[in-house]
Design an enzyme around this catalytic site. Structure first.
Site, mmCIF file in Angstrom:
data_model
loop_
_atom_site.group_PDB
_atom_site.id
_atom_site.type_symbol
_atom_site.label_atom_id
_atom_site.label_comp_id
_atom_site.label_asym_id
_atom_site.label_seq_id
_atom_site.Cartn_x
_atom_site.Cartn_y
_atom_site.Cartn_z
ATOM 1 N N GLU A 48 0.831 -1.214 0.000
ATOM 2 C CA GLU A 48 0.000 0.000 0.000
ATOM 3 C C GLU A 48 0.860 1.256 0.000
ATOM 4 O O GLU A 48 1.862 1.337 0.699
ATOM 5 C CB GLU A 48 -0.917 0.017 1.230
ATOM 6 C CG GLU A 48 -1.846 -1.176 1.354
ATOM 7 C CD GLU A 48 -2.834 -1.336 0.196
ATOM 8 O OE1 GLU A 48 -2.796 -0.545 -0.767
ATOM 9 O OE2 GLU A 48 -3.644 -2.278 0.259
ATOM 10 N N HIS A 49 0.408 2.204 -0.808
ATOM 11 C CA HIS A 49 1.081 3.517 -0.917
ATOM 12 C C HIS A 49 2.511 3.368 -1.414
ATOM 13 O O HIS A 49 3.371 4.174 -1.039
ATOM 14 C CB HIS A 49 1.075 4.268 0.438
ATOM 15 C CG HIS A 49 -0.277 4.823 0.796
ATOM 16 N ND1 HIS A 49 -0.554 6.154 0.826
ATOM 17 C CD2 HIS A 49 -1.425 4.190 1.112
ATOM 18 C CE1 HIS A 49 -1.826 6.336 1.162
ATOM 19 N NE2 HIS A 49 -2.378 5.154 1.341
ATOM 20 N N GLY A 150 -16.437 3.145 -2.063
ATOM 21 C CA GLY A 150 -15.542 3.785 -1.094
ATOM 22 C C GLY A 150 -15.045 2.820 -0.033
ATOM 23 O O GLY A 150 -14.558 3.221 1.015
ATOM 24 N N LEU A 153 -11.808 -1.103 -1.885
ATOM 25 C CA LEU A 153 -11.637 -2.329 -2.675
ATOM 26 C C LEU A 153 -11.653 -2.004 -4.173
ATOM 27 O O LEU A 153 -11.923 -2.853 -5.007
ATOM 28 C CB LEU A 153 -12.749 -3.335 -2.319
ATOM 29 C CG LEU A 153 -12.796 -3.715 -0.831
ATOM 30 C CD1 LEU A 153 -14.053 -4.515 -0.510
ATOM 31 C CD2 LEU A 153 -11.555 -4.512 -0.432
ATOM 32 N N SER A 154 -11.372 -0.741 -4.478
ATOM 33 C CA SER A 154 -11.211 -0.289 -5.858
ATOM 34 C C SER A 154 -12.471 -0.341 -6.689
ATOM 35 O O SER A 154 -12.454 -0.803 -7.834
ATOM 36 C CB SER A 154 -10.111 -1.077 -6.563
ATOM 37 O OG SER A 154 -8.888 -0.684 -6.073
ATOM 38 N N GLU A 203 -8.086 8.473 -14.527
ATOM 39 C CA GLU A 203 -8.226 8.811 -13.099
ATOM 40 C C GLU A 203 -7.299 9.962 -12.701
ATOM 41 O O GLU A 203 -7.683 10.840 -11.940
ATOM 42 C CB GLU A 203 -7.972 7.567 -12.237
ATOM 43 C CG GLU A 203 -8.442 7.789 -10.825
ATOM 44 C CD GLU A 203 -8.656 6.523 -10.018
ATOM 45 O OE1 GLU A 203 -8.975 5.470 -10.612
ATOM 46 O OE2 GLU A 203 -8.505 6.593 -8.790
ATOM 47 N N ASP A 215 -4.555 -0.419 -8.745
ATOM 48 C CA ASP A 215 -5.944 -0.880 -8.795
ATOM 49 C C ASP A 215 -6.353 -1.305 -10.206
ATOM 50 O O ASP A 215 -6.976 -2.353 -10.408
ATOM 51 C CB ASP A 215 -6.887 0.238 -8.327
ATOM 52 C CG ASP A 215 -6.452 0.832 -6.997
ATOM 53 O OD1 ASP A 215 -5.743 0.137 -6.251
ATOM 54 O OD2 ASP A 215 -6.815 1.987 -6.720
HETATM 55 C C1 GLA Z 1 -5.417 3.913 -3.951
HETATM 56 C C2 GLA Z 1 -4.664 4.253 -5.223
HETATM 57 C C3 GLA Z 1 -3.651 3.163 -5.558
HETATM 58 C C4 GLA Z 1 -2.750 2.881 -4.375
HETATM 59 C C5 GLA Z 1 -3.584 2.625 -3.143
HETATM 60 C C6 GLA Z 1 -2.763 2.495 -1.896
HETATM 61 O O1 GLA Z 1 -6.234 2.791 -4.142
HETATM 62 O O2 GLA Z 1 -5.557 4.385 -6.306
HETATM 63 O O3 GLA Z 1 -2.900 3.537 -6.688
HETATM 64 O O4 GLA Z 1 -1.854 3.937 -4.199
HETATM 65 O O5 GLA Z 1 -4.527 3.657 -2.901
HETATM 66 O O6 GLA Z 1 -1.914 1.422 -1.987
#
Ligand code: GLA
Length: 444
Positions: A48-49, A150, A153-154, A203, A215
């Site tokens: 993540e991140h 939100g 989970l994308s 995006e 994502d």
């Molecule tokens: C969001 C962003 C991703 C990623 C995650 C964190 O979902 O769209 O690109 O940075 O946060 O891992």
């Protein structure tokens, strides 16, 4: 033990969802849908991140996702409606002059993800004629999702990826050559990679969100039964078998019910802290601060170097040095965790007997880093992690961008009933999703 089915969000039966969507489409637009396309949500084991720092991420597709029924138009317009009660505000019409980075209205609206994708596909078509969108192409779309909006989970990437497949099928030479389900077989790995990149452009450039591509890659390139080991240096993917973790265990996503969509500013702020740290260290991408096979000691070396360089400074380009250091530490330790998981799941760590507890330990360490260093966690997520561990989970962590969203839990099936009861006590808004690594975006 009392446990209610109501806490589970079912992925639903795709054929039923599709046929319901198609008949709703007919009612809404007074004509038949030409097809239906699906893209999954995703959960991450780690990473993540760090996609925007060229780190390694380990996503897998959910069987939950977003369905788009569509039919083409010849006046360049988009007409869109979602059946998701929290977003539905009737049919939105997007005129051709409202499509694109400059033309998109400032005020946030879910339709911008879709119109952004049409713009990005047009852009892609300039260099790849098979993707060139027909002159005057537009579409009517009806959307439904089995993902919590939100929920971390994308759901946005799923909407983008399902929409781009609809546009590809209905408005390009590629779609004319490969009608309906033939599209699935015709899409090469390179095609999927290019389409994911187009969704990222939508995006970033149209919606204005700082996504790093994780994502969209998961939604477009996932494999059933696999976790994708995604190297964000070049966006190459290695599908890794996840069976060794799931033997005797289940992965579940706990949707905390706190939506993260209002926190885009904070997401960008965290990213900017880490980027400031990278600049101080002299790297364009933080991944380059670590060796190919990084270990904990490498993280310490980079942090020492950071301290040395920051010693005489009061701020880092106006940002708090301590905060930048914490973001840096999150990014670097998260990279080390990802590499460790990659090697573990590649079978290189042969001899690790208790793989579930090793993976669980990595998950929980990831959560602590999200909480203390990235500082993107929130009370309910911390409580869910604590509760899951207290109920015997091997590990648990916040996934996604944070500031709301979901927690991933690795647990035995036998412990799930007690966990659900304990979670229901935390908040009535909590819902569970089974994470069974599933297929990528496709025509249905
Ligand atoms: C969001 C962003 C991703 C990623 C995650 C964190 O979902 O769209 O690109 O940075 O946060 O891992």
């Amino acid at each position: 033990m009392r446990t209610t089915d109501a806490v589970w969000i079912a992925p639903g039966e795709p054929q039923e969802i599709q046929s319901d969507l198609v008949s709703r489409f007919q009612q809404e637009y007074g004509r038949a849908a030409s097809g239906t396309w699906f893209a999954p949500g995703r959960a991450n084991l780690n990473g993540e991140h760090i996609d925007f720092h060229a780190g390694r991420c380990l996503p897998m597709a959910l069987s939950h996702g977003t369905y788009v029924a569509a039919a083409p138009r010849t006046d360049g317009r988009l007409r869109l409606r979602t059946l998701d009660a929290s977003l539905d505000d009737g049919v939105t019409t997007v005129n051709p002059d409202q499509i694109g980075p400059e033309a998109t209205p400032e005020e946030a609206h879910w339709s911008h993800y879709v119109s952004g994708v049409l713009w990005a596909l047009r852009e892609l078509g300039r260099s790849q004629p098979t993707f060139a969108v027909d002159e005057g192409f537009g579409a009517d779309l009806l959307v439904v999702s089995t993902l919590p909006i939100g929920g971390g989970l994308s759901s946005s990437a799923a909407l983008e990826c399902a929409s781009i497949l609809a546009f590809l099928a209905l408005g390009t030479p590629f779609g004319q050559d490969n009608p309906l389900q033939d599209l699935n077989a015709a899409l090469t790995r390179e095609n999927r990679r290019d389409l994911a990149a187009a969704c990222v452009r939508a995006e970033v450039e149209v919606v204005g969100a700082g996504t790093g591509g994780l994502d969209q890659t998961a939604a477009m390139r996932a494999r059933p039964g696999k976790v994708l080991s995604l190297d964000c240096r070049d966006f190459s993917v290695t599908p890794l078998d996840i069976g060794c973790i799931l033997r005797g265990y289940r992965l579940i996503a706990v949707d905390t019910g706190e939506a993260h969509r209002l926190a885009d500013g904070q997401f960008g702020d965290r990213r900017a802290d880490a980027e400031a740290a990278a600049r101080l260290l002299g790297f364009d991408r933080l991944r380059d601060a670590l060796p190919e096979r990084p270990r904990k000691a490498d993280v310490s070396h980079v942090l020492e170097e950071f301290d040395r360089l920051a010693e005489q400074l009061e701020t880092l380009q106006g940002r708090s040095i301590d905060a930048c250091r914490r973001r840096l530490r999150h990014a670097l330790t998260e990279m080390v965790r990802s590499e460790k998981l990659h090697h573990l799941l590649s079978g290189e760590a042969y001899g690790v007997r208790h793989i579930a507890s090793t993976v669980g330990g990595i998950l929980t360490a990831g959560h602590m880093s999200m909480r203390d260093d990235a500082e993107v966690s929130f009370d309910v997520a911390d409580l869910v992690v604590e509760t899951a561990l207290a109920q015997g989970a091997e590990g648990a962590r916040l996934i996604g961008g944070g500031f709301g969203g979901s927690v991933l839990v690795l647990i035995t099936p036998a412990a799930i009933p007690k966990l659900t009861v304990a979670l229901e006590r935390i908040s009535r808004g909590i819902r569970l999703l089974d994470v069974a690594p599933s297929s990528a975006a496709q025509a249905l």
